[in-house]
Design an enzyme around this catalytic site. Structure first.
Site, short mmCIF file in Angstrom:
data_model
loop_
_atom_site.label_atom_id
_atom_site.label_comp_id
_atom_site.label_asym_id
_atom_site.label_seq_id
_atom_site.Cartn_x
_atom_site.Cartn_y
_atom_site.Cartn_z
NE ARG A 122 -3.94 -0.38 1.27
CZ ARG A 122 -4.96 -0.31 2.12
NH1 ARG A 122 -5.14 -1.29 2.98
NH2 ARG A 122 -5.79 0.70 2.11
CB SER A 167 -6.86 9.37 2.06
OG SER A 167 -6.43 8.63 3.18
CD GLN A 169 -6.53 4.26 5.93
OE1 GLN A 169 -5.57 4.19 5.18
NE2 GLN A 169 -7.33 3.23 6.18
CG ASP A 314 -14.10 0.91 3.04
OD1 ASP A 314 -13.18 1.02 2.21
OD2 ASP A 314 -13.98 1.25 4.23
CE LYS A 341 -9.68 2.45 -0.19
NZ LYS A 341 -9.43 3.31 0.96
C1 S3P Z 1 -10.58 4.33 6.76
C2 S3P Z 1 -10.49 5.16 5.66
C3 S3P Z 1 -10.66 4.68 4.28
C4 S3P Z 1 -11.31 3.30 4.23
C5 S3P Z 1 -10.71 2.35 5.24
C6 S3P Z 1 -10.86 2.90 6.65
C7 S3P Z 1 -10.40 4.94 8.08
O1 S3P Z 1 -9.40 4.62 3.67
O2 S3P Z 1 -11.21 2.75 2.94
O3 S3P Z 1 -11.36 1.10 5.17
O4 S3P Z 1 -10.75 4.31 9.11
O5 S3P Z 1 -9.90 6.07 8.14
P1 S3P Z 1 -8.70 5.90 2.97
O6 S3P Z 1 -8.42 6.89 4.02
O7 S3P Z 1 -7.45 5.37 2.36
O8 S3P Z 1 -9.68 6.38 1.97
#
Ligand code: S3P
Length: 426
Positions: A122, A167, A169, A314, A341
Site C-alpha cells: 500500500r 483519504s 487516513q 468501502d 486498497k
Molecule cells: C478508513 C479510511 C478509508 C477506508 C478504510 C478505513 C479509516 O481509507 O477505505 O477502510 O478508518 O480512516 P482511505 O483513508 O485510504 O480512503
C-alpha cells in the site's frame, strides 16, 4: 479456508445488530492513548484490524484492556508512550499504520511499523511527505514508498496542507501530528472523507475548528471520554444489499452508525430502487446512529461519480454485485483509490464476478456492470480482502447453485461472525 455458499430463493428476514464500527474503534483506542484519563469504547470491535491497533499500542507502553464488550484505555498523554522493544506489526490494517505514524511523528524515539504482504503493497508517500514537512524523520523502506515505515519523531511545526487524495487516513494522520505540533495545522480538501477523527477530537476537547474547506487543529491535550460505538455501516451494507436482492426479504438493522460521510451507499441503494428506511435517529459521542429497514426490490442501474465515492468508498465492490443484478448499466468512475486498497478491488471484483457469469467492463478508475445478468455458482477467490470475500458472498446468495469462496478467513479483519449472522437471518 474455503466457504461454500448455496444460492437461495427465500428472502432474508429478521432484526439484528452488526458489529461495532471499525474506524471509530481504531480511533477510540489511539486517541484514548493520547488523552489524559480513562477512555472507554463500548462496544469495541474485536476484529483482527482493531486487535492489531491494540497490540501496537501495548508495545508502545499504553495500558489498555478489553473488559466484556468494552475497551478501557488508561491514557497518560503522549508523554506516556515509550519506545517499543522491536518493530510494531500493523497486520493488514492501513488505518493502524497511517494513524499511528501521525501520532508517532512527534514522539522522541525511533519506531518501525510493518504489515502483512497486502499492507506492504500500500502507498505510504501520501503520509511520509507531509509528516516530513512537519519536521519528522519518516522513511518508507519498501520500493516505491511502501512499508515498512521508520519514524524518528521530534518537534513538529504545523503546516497548511492541501490533500492530494480524499483519504481519511491521511487527514487523520496529519491531525494527530498537528495535535502535538507548534502553531496551527490546516488540512484542506479532505471534507468528503469520513470525519470520525474530527468528531472524536471535538469530543475529547481538542482545539479543533472547521472552515469551509478545511479542518484546523492546534496543540492540545485530550481528555479521556466514554465513546459509544455504533454498528458499522460498511458491515451493515452487505446485509442491506443481500436483503434488497433476495425476493421476499424484510430486514431490520439496529443501532447503525449514520455519519453522512459514511452513508453514501444508502442513497445509492435508494436511487437503485431499494427503499432504506431510517428510524430512531439519535446522536451519542458526537456520532449519529439509527435503525435501518430494507426489503427486496427490483433494482435499476445507477451512475456514481467521483464526488460521491468517499462516502461509500468501502461499499463500491458491493455495488459491482448490485450492478450485475440491476436493470441497465451501473457505472462507477473516479474510484481509482480502490486499486490501492487491501487488494485491487476494481480488478478483483471484475474478475471474480465474471467467473459467476457477470458482465462487467473494467475502467481505470471504476467499472461498468451490465444487468440484469443471472449469476451462477463458481469457484471464486477473496484475494485475501475481507470486503471482496463478503461482496462475493452476497453474489453467491443470489446465484444459482454452489459458490466456493477461497481465502474466506480474511472476513475476520472487519466482520467476525459474518457467516453465522447471515445464517441466522436466512
Ligand atoms: C478508513 C479510511 C478509508 C477506508 C478504510 C478505513 C479509516 O481509507 O477505505 O477502510 O478508518 O480512516 P482511505 O483513508 O485510504 O480512503
Amino acid at each position: 479456508m474455503d466457504m461454500v455458499i448455496n444460492g437461495v430463493t427465500r428472502g432474508m428476514r429478521g432484526e439484528v445488530r452488526v458489529p461495532p464500527d471499525k474506524s471509530i474503534s481504531h480511533r477510540a483506542a489511539i486517541l484514548g492513548a493520547l488523552a489524559e484519563g480513562v477512555t472507554t469504547a463500548r462496544p469495541f470491535l474485536r476484529s483482527a484490524d482493531c486487535l492489531s491497533t491494540l497490540a501496537c499500542l501495548r508495545s508502545l507502553g499504553v495500558e489498555l484492556g478489553l473488559e466484556g464488550e468494552a475497551l478501557r484505555v488508561e491514557g497518560r498523554g503522549p508523554g506516556g508512550w515509550r519506545e517499543p522493544q522491536g518493530p510494531l506489526d500493523a497486520g493488514n490494517s492501513a488505518t493502524t499504520m497511517r494513524l499511528l505514524a501521525g501520532a508517532l511523528a512527534a514522539m522522541p524515539f525511533r519506531c518501525e511499523i510493518r504489515g502483512d504482504s497486502s499492507l506492504s503493497r500500500r502507498p505510504m508517500a501520501r503520509i511520509v511527505e507531509p509528516l516530513r514537512d512537519m519536521g519528522a524523520e519518516v522513511e518508507a523502506l519498501g520500493e516505491g514508498s511502501r512499508p515498512p515505515l521508520v519514524i524518528r519523531g521530534g518537534r513538529l511545526r504545523g503546516i497548511d496542507y492541501e490533500m492530494p487524495v480524499d483519504s481519511a487516513q491521511l487527514k487523520s494522520a496529519l491531525l494527530m501530528a498537528g495535535l502535538q505540533a507548534e502553531g496551527e495545522t490546516r488540512v484542506r480538501g479532505g471534507k468528503a472523507s469520513r470525519d470520525h477523527t474530527e468528531r472524536m477530537l471535538a469530543l475529547m476537547e481538542a482545539d479543533i475548528s472547521f472552515q469551509e474547506d478545511a479542518v484546523v487543529v492546534r496543540r492540545s491535550s485530550l481528555r479521556g471520554r466514554e465513546v459509544a460505538v455504533p454498528g458499522d455501516i460498511s458491515s451493515a451494507s452487505f446485509l442491506l444489499a443481500a436483503a434488497a436482492l433476495l425476493p421476499g426479504s424484510r430486514l431490520v438493522l439496529r443501532e447503525v452508525g449514520l455519519n453522512p460521510t459514511r452513508a453514501g451507499f444508502l442513497s445509492v441503494l435508494n436511487s437503485m430502487g431499494a427503499l432504506v428506511m431510517e428510524s430512531s435517529y439519535r446522536e451519542s459521542a458526537n456520532e449519529p446512529r439509527g435503525d435501518l429497514e430494507v426489503g427486496s426490490a427490483v433494482l435499476s442501474g445507477v451512475e456514481v461519480e467521483g464526488w460521491r465515492i468517499p462516502a461509500m468508498i468501502d461499499e463500491v465492490p458491493l455495488l459491482a454485485v448490485l450492478g450485475c443484478r440491476a436493470k441497465g448499466e451501473t457505472v462507477v468512475r473516479g474510484a481509482g483509490e480502490l486499486r490501492v486498497k487491501e487488494s485491487d478491488r476494481i480488478a478483483a471484483m471484475c474478475a471474480e464476478l465474471a467467473r459467476m457469469g457477470g458482465r462487467l467492463e473494467e475502467l481505470e478508475d471504476g467499472f461498468v456492470a451490465y444487468g440484469p445478468t443471472p449469476l451462477k455458482g463458481a469457484r471464486v477467490d477473496s484475494h485475501g480482502d475481507h470486503r471482496i470475500a463478503m461482496s462475493l458472498a452476497v453474489a453467491a446468495l443470489c446465484a444459482e447453485g454452489e459458490t466456493v469462496i477461497s481465502g474466506w478467513e480474511c472476513v475476520d479483519i472487519s466482520f467476525p461472525g459474518f457467516a453465522e449472522l447471515l445464517r441466522s437471518i436466512l
